[in-house]
Scaffold this motif. Structure first.
Motif, PDB file in Angstrom:
ATOM      1  N   SER A  26      52.303  33.469 -10.612  1.00 36.19           N
ATOM      2  CA  SER A  26      51.675  34.914 -10.426  1.00 36.19           C
ATOM      3  C   SER A  26      52.737  35.783 -10.550  1.00 36.19           C
ATOM      4  CB  SER A  26      50.797  34.361  -8.747  1.00 36.19           C
ATOM      5  OG  SER A  26      51.712  34.284  -7.748  1.00 36.19           O
ATOM      6  N   ALA A  27      52.456  36.609  -9.699  1.00 37.31           N
ATOM      7  CA  ALA A  27      53.513  37.893  -9.463  1.00 37.31           C
ATOM      8  C   ALA A  27      54.526  37.366  -8.680  1.00 37.31           C
ATOM      9  CB  ALA A  27      53.094  39.110 -10.041  1.00 37.31           C
ATOM     10  N   ALA A  28      53.786  36.822  -7.250  1.00 39.84           N
ATOM     11  CA  ALA A  28      54.073  36.962  -6.193  1.00 39.84           C
ATOM     12  C   ALA A  28      55.293  35.816  -6.422  1.00 39.84           C
ATOM     13  CB  ALA A  28      53.476  36.195  -5.249  1.00 39.84           C
ATOM     14  N   GLU A  29      55.159  34.568  -7.153  1.00 39.17           N
ATOM     15  CA  GLU A  29      55.181  33.385  -7.329  1.00 39.17           C
ATOM     16  C   GLU A  29      56.914  33.345  -7.945  1.00 39.17           C
ATOM     17  OE1 GLU A  29      52.328  29.668  -7.619  1.00 39.17           O
ATOM     18  OE2 GLU A  29      52.366  30.981  -9.059  1.00 39.17           O
ATOM     19  N   ALA A  30      56.474  34.709  -9.207  1.00 41.58           N
ATOM     20  CA  ALA A  30      57.681  35.089  -9.747  1.00 41.58           C
ATOM     21  C   ALA A  30      59.239  35.256  -8.570  1.00 41.58           C
ATOM     22  CB  ALA A  30      57.198  36.255 -10.651  1.00 41.58           C
ATOM     23  N   GLN A  31      58.728  36.978  -7.782  1.00 43.98           N
ATOM     24  CA  GLN A  31      59.118  37.624  -7.070  1.00 43.98           C
ATOM     25  C   GLN A  31      59.717  36.589  -6.048  1.00 43.98           C
ATOM     26  OE1 GLN A  31      55.833  40.239  -5.719  1.00 43.98           O
ATOM     27  NE2 GLN A  31      58.128  41.659  -5.839  1.00 43.98           N
ATOM     28  N   ALA A  32      58.957  35.372  -5.754  1.00 43.97           N
ATOM     29  CA  ALA A  32      59.669  34.389  -4.325  1.00 43.97           C
ATOM     30  C   ALA A  32      60.677  33.296  -5.290  1.00 43.97           C
ATOM     31  CB  ALA A  32      58.559  33.181  -3.747  1.00 43.97           C
ATOM     32  N   MET A  33      61.032  33.295  -6.163  1.00 48.07           N
ATOM     33  CA  MET A  33      60.933  32.638  -6.448  1.00 48.07           C
ATOM     34  C   MET A  33      62.766  32.966  -7.388  1.00 48.07           C
ATOM     35  SD  MET A  33      61.851  30.294 -10.693  1.00 48.07           S
ATOM     36  CE  MET A  33      60.380  29.104 -10.572  1.00 48.07           C
ATOM     37  N   VAL A  34      62.801  34.678  -7.489  1.00 46.85           N
ATOM     38  CA  VAL A  34      63.796  35.348  -7.162  1.00 46.85           C
ATOM     39  C   VAL A  34      65.004  35.443  -6.341  1.00 46.85           C
ATOM     40  CG1 VAL A  34      64.947  37.662  -7.733  1.00 46.85           C
ATOM     41  CG2 VAL A  34      63.741  36.292  -9.649  1.00 46.85           C
ATOM     42  N   GLY A  35      64.044  35.393  -4.625  1.00 45.55           N
ATOM     43  CA  GLY A  35      64.685  35.152  -3.774  1.00 45.55           C
ATOM     44  C   GLY A  35      65.176  34.402  -3.417  1.00 45.55           C
ATOM     45  N   LYS A  36      64.568  33.155  -3.801  1.00 44.26           N
ATOM     46  CA  LYS A  36      64.996  31.908  -3.580  1.00 44.26           C
ATOM     47  C   LYS A  36      66.829  31.797  -4.561  1.00 44.26           C
ATOM     48  CE  LYS A  36      63.939  27.123  -4.171  1.00 44.26           C
ATOM     49  NZ  LYS A  36      63.000  26.130  -4.332  1.00 44.26           N
ATOM     50  N   ALA A  37      66.610  32.017  -5.875  1.00 43.51           N
ATOM     51  CA  ALA A  37      67.731  32.416  -6.252  1.00 43.51           C
ATOM     52  C   ALA A  37      68.750  33.321  -5.963  1.00 43.51           C
ATOM     53  CB  ALA A  37      67.260  32.143  -7.946  1.00 43.51           C
ATOM     54  N   VAL A  38      68.641  33.569  -5.510  1.00 46.12           N
ATOM     55  CA  VAL A  38      69.416  34.443  -4.549  1.00 46.12           C
ATOM     56  C   VAL A  38      69.862  34.439  -3.284  1.00 46.12           C
ATOM     57  CG1 VAL A  38      70.166  36.874  -3.824  1.00 46.12           C
ATOM     58  CG2 VAL A  38      68.386  37.257  -5.849  1.00 46.12           C
ATOM     59  N   LEU A  39      69.913  33.848  -2.965  1.00 46.45           N
ATOM     60  CA  LEU A  39      69.543  33.103  -1.671  1.00 46.45           C
ATOM     61  C   LEU A  39      70.500  31.499  -2.456  1.00 46.45           C
ATOM     62  CD1 LEU A  39      70.146  32.340   1.802  1.00 46.45           C
ATOM     63  CD2 LEU A  39      67.309  31.730   1.226  1.00 46.45           C
ATOM     64  N   TYR A  40      70.032  31.608  -3.032  1.00 49.45           N
ATOM     65  CA  TYR A  40      70.912  29.123  -3.591  1.00 49.45           C
ATOM     66  C   TYR A  40      72.677  30.293  -4.076  1.00 49.45           C
ATOM     67  CZ  TYR A  40      71.222  24.938  -5.677  1.00 49.45           C
ATOM     68  OH  TYR A  40      72.296  24.312  -5.838  1.00 49.45           O
ATOM     69  N   LEU A  41      72.115  31.207  -4.816  1.00 50.19           N
ATOM     70  CA  LEU A  41      73.810  31.884  -5.702  1.00 50.19           C
ATOM     71  C   LEU A  41      74.634  32.101  -3.944  1.00 50.19           C
ATOM     72  CD1 LEU A  41      75.347  33.338  -7.381  1.00 50.19           C
ATOM     73  CD2 LEU A  41      74.087  35.241  -7.252  1.00 50.19           C
ATOM     74  N   GLN A  42      74.199  32.612  -3.290  1.00 50.39           N
ATOM     75  CA  GLN A  42      74.963  33.094  -1.525  1.00 50.39           C
ATOM     76  C   GLN A  42      75.936  31.638  -1.140  1.00 50.39           C
ATOM     77  OE1 GLN A  42      71.913  36.110   0.014  1.00 50.39           O
ATOM     78  NE2 GLN A  42      72.582  37.782  -0.853  1.00 50.39           N
ATOM     79  N   ASP A 140      76.992  41.008  -9.767  1.00 45.88           N
ATOM     80  CA  ASP A 140      77.675  40.990 -10.580  1.00 45.88           C
ATOM     81  C   ASP A 140      76.509  40.677 -12.068  1.00 45.88           C
ATOM     82  OD1 ASP A 140      78.312  38.965 -10.869  1.00 45.88           O
ATOM     83  OD2 ASP A 140      80.131  39.641 -12.896  1.00 45.88           O
ATOM     84  N   LEU A 141      75.401  39.832 -11.458  1.00 47.67           N
ATOM     85  CA  LEU A 141      74.242  39.336 -11.843  1.00 47.67           C
ATOM     86  C   LEU A 141      72.870  39.321 -12.071  1.00 47.67           C
ATOM     87  CD1 LEU A 141      75.503  35.897 -10.701  1.00 47.67           C
ATOM     88  CD2 LEU A 141      76.081  37.022 -12.824  1.00 47.67           C
ATOM     89  N   ILE A 142      71.971  39.848 -12.938  1.00 45.43           N
ATOM     90  CA  ILE A 142      70.514  39.990 -12.755  1.00 45.43           C
ATOM     91  C   ILE A 142      69.958  38.983 -12.947  1.00 45.43           C
ATOM     92  CG2 ILE A 142      69.186  41.757 -13.921  1.00 45.43           C
ATOM     93  CD1 ILE A 142      71.204  43.476 -15.113  1.00 45.43           C
ATOM     94  N   ILE A 143      69.146  38.470 -11.749  1.00 49.50           N
ATOM     95  CA  ILE A 143      68.335  37.602 -11.541  1.00 49.50           C
ATOM     96  C   ILE A 143      66.212  37.573 -11.590  1.00 49.50           C
ATOM     97  CG2 ILE A 143      67.759  35.730 -10.247  1.00 49.50           C
ATOM     98  CD1 ILE A 143      70.831  35.615  -8.885  1.00 49.50           C
ATOM     99  N   MET A 144      66.533  37.412 -12.948  1.00 44.12           N
ATOM    100  CA  MET A 144      64.817  37.163 -13.560  1.00 44.12           C
ATOM    101  C   MET A 144      63.678  36.367 -13.299  1.00 44.12           C
ATOM    102  SD  MET A 144      66.453  40.480 -16.360  1.00 44.12           S
ATOM    103  CE  MET A 144      67.565  39.304 -17.007  1.00 44.12           C
ATOM    104  N   CYS A 145      63.088  36.510 -13.691  1.00 43.42           N
ATOM    105  CA  CYS A 145      61.708  35.506 -13.653  1.00 43.42           C
ATOM    106  C   CYS A 145      60.806  36.625 -13.842  1.00 43.42           C
ATOM    107  CB  CYS A 145      61.514  34.736 -12.203  1.00 43.42           C
ATOM    108  SG  CYS A 145      60.975  33.038 -12.468  1.00 43.42           S
ATOM    109  N   GLY A 146      60.039  35.834 -14.883  1.00 43.30           N
ATOM    110  CA  GLY A 146      58.629  36.731 -15.813  1.00 43.30           C
ATOM    111  C   GLY A 146      57.450  36.153 -15.637  1.00 43.30           C
ATOM    112  N   ILE A 147      56.485  36.810 -15.589  1.00 41.83           N
ATOM    113  CA  ILE A 147      54.813  36.365 -15.328  1.00 41.83           C
ATOM    114  C   ILE A 147      54.139  36.685 -17.264  1.00 41.83           C
ATOM    115  CG2 ILE A 147      54.279  35.860 -13.137  1.00 41.83           C
ATOM    116  CD1 ILE A 147      52.725  38.758 -13.277  1.00 41.83           C
ATOM    117  N   TYR A 148      53.496  35.799 -16.776  1.00 39.35           N
ATOM    118  CA  TYR A 148      53.048  35.785 -18.655  1.00 39.35           C
ATOM    119  C   TYR A 148      51.570  36.123 -18.387  1.00 39.35           C
ATOM    120  CZ  TYR A 148      56.883  33.883 -20.866  1.00 39.35           C
ATOM    121  OH  TYR A 148      57.558  33.473 -21.775  1.00 39.35           O
ATOM    122  N   GLN A 149      50.840  37.865 -19.091  1.00 40.44           N
ATOM    123  CA  GLN A 149      50.125  38.318 -18.298  1.00 40.44           C
ATOM    124  C   GLN A 149      48.761  37.159 -19.763  1.00 40.44           C
ATOM    125  OE1 GLN A 149      50.222  40.397 -16.230  1.00 40.44           O
ATOM    126  NE2 GLN A 149      51.879  41.154 -16.540  1.00 40.44           N
TER     127      GLN A 149
END
Length: 149
Positions: A26-42, A140-149
């Motif tokens: 879902s959209a919420a899951e994609a956003q959560a995965m990116v948030g988790k990845a940003v935190l993991y990176l930090q 300097d990174l762009i972290i992304m996760c997408g959903i298919y419609q």
């Protein structure tokens, strides 16, 4: 971003992705995965984070959800498709000719986060489908996760 796509993404997030079915994120899951990845990176630093983001069976893979990470020049650093890792991808276009990375980069630099719409092959269906990708700029990174419609 088109208002209709934003409204759809918001609707899916509020419903928890029920319209996607059990096999799709879902959209919420994609956003959560990116948030988790940003935190993991930090917390773990760039090298360890990129290693984890690229692990085929890692914590950043869930059904049709996966991370894509690019630097601001368009160099692929993490992706489900290993052929995009280590490659300059700034000129990749979707099925309609849209310069995908250019749109993602512009949004990352202008707003720091948001949704970008384009058409992309779905690794589960093998077909080109409409995709909406949530992205966040982290350093300097762009972290992304997408959903298919």
């Amino acid at each position: 971003m088109r208002a209709v796509t934003w409204a759809l993404a918001l609707w899916l997030a509020l419903l928890g992705g029920a319209a996607h079915g059990a096999g799709r994120g879902s959209a919420a899951e994609a956003q959560a995965m990116v948030g988790k990845a940003v935190l993991y990176l930090q917390q773990h630093g760039r090298q360890k984070a990129l290693e984890e983001f690229n692990r085929p069976q890692g914590q950043f893979r869930d059904r049709d959800l996966y991370l894509a990470v690019f630097d601001l020049q368009g160099n692929g650093l993490a992706h489900l498709n290993p052929r995009l890792v280590g490659k300059a991808t700034g000129d990749i276009r979707d099925a309609d000719g849209k310069a995908i990375f250019q749109a993602q980069r512009a949004l990352a630099l202008e707003k720091g986060r948001g949704w970008v719409d384009y058409k992309w092959p779905n690794p589960q269906s093998g077909k080109v489908e409409q995709k909406s990708t949530w992205l966040e700029k982290s350093g300097d990174l762009i972290i992304m996760c997408g959903i298919y419609q």
